[in-house]
Design a protein around this motif. Structure first.
Motif, mmCIF file in Angstrom:
data_model
loop_
_atom_site.group_PDB
_atom_site.id
_atom_site.type_symbol
_atom_site.label_atom_id
_atom_site.label_comp_id
_atom_site.label_asym_id
_atom_site.label_seq_id
_atom_site.Cartn_x
_atom_site.Cartn_y
_atom_site.Cartn_z
ATOM 1 N N LYS A 19 -0.655 -10.161 -2.144
ATOM 2 C CA LYS A 19 -1.563 -9.010 -2.094
ATOM 3 C C LYS A 19 -2.979 -9.517 -2.304
ATOM 4 O O LYS A 19 -3.237 -10.231 -3.279
ATOM 5 N N ASN A 20 -3.888 -9.160 -1.422
ATOM 6 C CA ASN A 20 -5.272 -9.646 -1.499
ATOM 7 C C ASN A 20 -5.322 -11.168 -1.680
ATOM 8 O O ASN A 20 -6.122 -11.692 -2.452
ATOM 9 N N GLY A 21 -4.422 -11.877 -1.010
ATOM 10 C CA GLY A 21 -4.425 -13.341 -1.051
ATOM 11 C C GLY A 21 -3.762 -13.956 -2.267
ATOM 12 O O GLY A 21 -3.713 -15.179 -2.397
ATOM 13 N N THR A 52 0.855 -1.195 0.000
ATOM 14 C CA THR A 52 0.000 0.000 0.000
ATOM 15 C C THR A 52 0.886 1.240 0.000
ATOM 16 O O THR A 52 1.875 1.290 0.746
ATOM 17 N N VAL A 53 0.502 2.232 -0.823
ATOM 18 C CA VAL A 53 1.324 3.425 -0.987
ATOM 19 C C VAL A 53 0.429 4.659 -1.006
ATOM 20 O O VAL A 53 -0.619 4.653 -1.654
ATOM 21 N N ASN A 85 -4.067 2.679 -9.024
ATOM 22 C CA ASN A 85 -4.741 1.936 -7.958
ATOM 23 C C ASN A 85 -5.607 0.837 -8.557
ATOM 24 O O ASN A 85 -5.676 -0.273 -8.025
ATOM 25 N N GLU A 86 -6.247 1.138 -9.697
ATOM 26 C CA GLU A 86 -7.115 0.136 -10.325
ATOM 27 C C GLU A 86 -6.311 -0.983 -10.982
ATOM 28 O O GLU A 86 -6.695 -2.140 -10.936
ATOM 29 N N ASN A 87 -5.170 -0.639 -11.570
ATOM 30 C CA ASN A 87 -4.473 -1.614 -12.428
ATOM 31 C C ASN A 87 -3.271 -2.301 -11.796
ATOM 32 O O ASN A 87 -2.846 -3.345 -12.262
ATOM 33 N N HIS A 88 -2.670 -1.684 -10.807
ATOM 34 C CA HIS A 88 -1.462 -2.275 -10.214
ATOM 35 C C HIS A 88 -1.855 -3.019 -8.942
ATOM 36 O O HIS A 88 -2.789 -2.581 -8.251
ATOM 37 N N PRO A 89 -1.154 -4.119 -8.604
ATOM 38 C CA PRO A 89 -1.506 -4.824 -7.356
ATOM 39 C C PRO A 89 -1.429 -3.937 -6.115
ATOM 40 O O PRO A 89 -2.215 -4.117 -5.171
ATOM 41 N N ILE A 90 -0.524 -2.972 -6.100
ATOM 42 C CA ILE A 90 -0.407 -2.103 -4.918
ATOM 43 C C ILE A 90 -1.633 -1.187 -4.824
ATOM 44 O O ILE A 90 -2.091 -0.648 -5.824
#
Ligand code: NIG
Ligand code: FE
Length: 423
Positions: free
Chosen positions: A411-413, A147-148, A173-178
């Motif tokens: 990230k998110n499992g 998270t950034v 935020n929509e496209n990258h895992p972070i």
């Protein structure tokens, strides 16, 4: 309950669990360590955290992914709560000016520094900014960051550029895992054309920019560079109170270079965090402690600025100020995405213990961007954002500095990064 992912035989599992509040004073070193730990994840959430073997009510089958973490350290995904992620260009030319003795504020006052990045950011297309920031996020992910926070602030009066930066952050935020959390920082430098009338620019921010950002829900936070020769305490007070009245959460770049009362103002206004604080007064720090303002310290910046001072992290911790740390990744004062390096700098230069540092880069960092109910610790119900490091314990990770210790990032499992081992 069925597990989709299990991490087992964890030599040292630092859960950093607690009561979803910033950890302060002695709590800051409580990292909820479990030796021989085990974690079970279902889809994107953590469903079990414990010691030894999984209990019977956690079911696994042939689809469950197992990770053996023998000899490894497992922590919450790291959180970087202060970056200037989206920007154009670079400033290596100023690097040589600095070597010749020019200071950061001298370069800014002569139209370089933040102004130079503002020009490059204005000229860059949406796609160019997106690609550059995407590459930075990839680097951050490899260092275990999930998270950034990302500030705007290179429009400097050109609101279109501010909005472009925020839109880029949103798409990332929509496209990258972070996860990317946007902060509006319209007050990052006084535009050159407002040099002799900075109050008029402050009015523009208050009357035009903040209402637009708030109405369109483009950012959750509002930050300002309150510094000698940039925005004064009075101007910062006006801007942050206006932001607050529009529902934006105030943050402040405070006392980075000169001690002008930024920490005191952060406490007066009730900012969620005050950042930098290299020159903060003892009185200001005490006041922050009384109002639970989080100190976001940026040890890479003090290292890079080399102005002979660092933030007094020990005094902050002793006075009940919860401490978080971040990279401050930006092209001027800290051109590095490496949060693990900042963690080592926090110990080496700010004298924080490795345990305090881990709290600073996880739950306290989550609190600084209001994500403490979702991330920042390994607890049942939280997002499965988890980092696995090729080190036996936290102290080793911090002590062996300057290299990347990451083995796996979840990230998110989902496994989103795995180190390529060399056979
Ligand atoms: O946090 N101090 C103000 N802002 C950034 C630097 C931005 C820049 O130099 O481009 C900081 O240090
Ligand atoms: Fe900054």
């Amino acid at each position: 309950m069925k597990a989709t992912l299990v991490i087992e035989n964890i030599t040292n599992l630092a859960t950093v669990s607690g009561d979803r509040k910033p950890k302060k004073n002695k709590e800051q070193k409580d990292i909820g360590l479990i030796e021989n730990g085990v974690i079970a994840v279902s889809e994107d959430k953590i469903i079990y955290v414990g010691k030894g073997k999984l209990p019977d009510h956690i079911i696994t089958d042939e689809d469950t992914v197992f990770i053996d973490a023998t000899g490894k350290l497992v922590t919450p995904g790291l959180i970087d709560p202060h970056t200037h992620l989206v920007h154009g260009g670079s400033r290596e030319n100023e690097f040589s000016m600095k070597l010749e003795g020019k200071s950061y504020l001298d370069i800014l006052a002569s139209g370089g520094g933040i102004h130079s990045t503002a020009r490059a950011t204005q000229q860059a297309s949406f796609e160019e900014l997106y690609e550059k920031a995407y590459r930075s996020l990839n680097i951050m992910l490899e260092y275990g960051v999930t998270t950034v926070e990302a500030k705007s602030g290179y429009g400097i009066g050109d609101f279109k550029t501010e909005l472009k930066q925020i839109e880029v952050a949103k798409k990332l935020n929509e496209n990258h895992p972070i996860d990317v959390v946007p902060t509006f920082m319209g007050a990052h430098a006084v535009p050159l054309e407002y040099k002799d009338n900075s109050d008029a620019f402050v009015d523009k921010i208050i009357n035009e920019m903040i209402p637009y950002i708030a109405q369109n829900k483009l950012a959750e936070f509002c930050d300002i560079f309150c510094e000698e020769g940039v925005f004064s305490i009075e101007q910062a007070r006006k801007i942050l109170l206006s932001a607050k009245s529009h529902g934006l959460i105030p943050k402040i770049h405070a006392d980075e270079i000169v001690s002008i009362g930024g920490a005191e103002l952060a406490s007066e206004i009730g900012c969620i965090s005050a950042e930098h604080l290299i020159s903060a007064s003892k009185n200001g720090i005490k006041k922050m402690g009384e109002r639970n303002v989080i100190a976001v310290l940026l040890p890479g910046t003090s290292f890079n600025l080399q102005e002979g001072k660092v933030a007094d992290a020990r005094f902050m911790i002793e006075n009940d100020v919860p401490v978080a740390i971040a990279t401050d990744y930006n092209p001027g004062s800290c051109p590095s995405e490496n949060l693990q390096l900042m963690m080592s700098f926090a110990s080496i230069t700010l004298k924080m213990t490795p345990e305090e540092v881990l709290t600073a880069a996880t739950i306290n960092a989550a609190c600084a961007i209001k994500r403490e109910n979702e991330v920042g610790s390994i607890e049942v119900g939280k997002k499965a954002d988890i980092a696995i490091f090729d080190v036996p314990n936290v102290a080793y990770m911090i002590y062996h500095f300057g290299i990347n210790h990451t083995n796996t990032v979840i990230k998110n499992g989902e496994i989103v990064y795995k180190k390529n081992g060399r056979n």
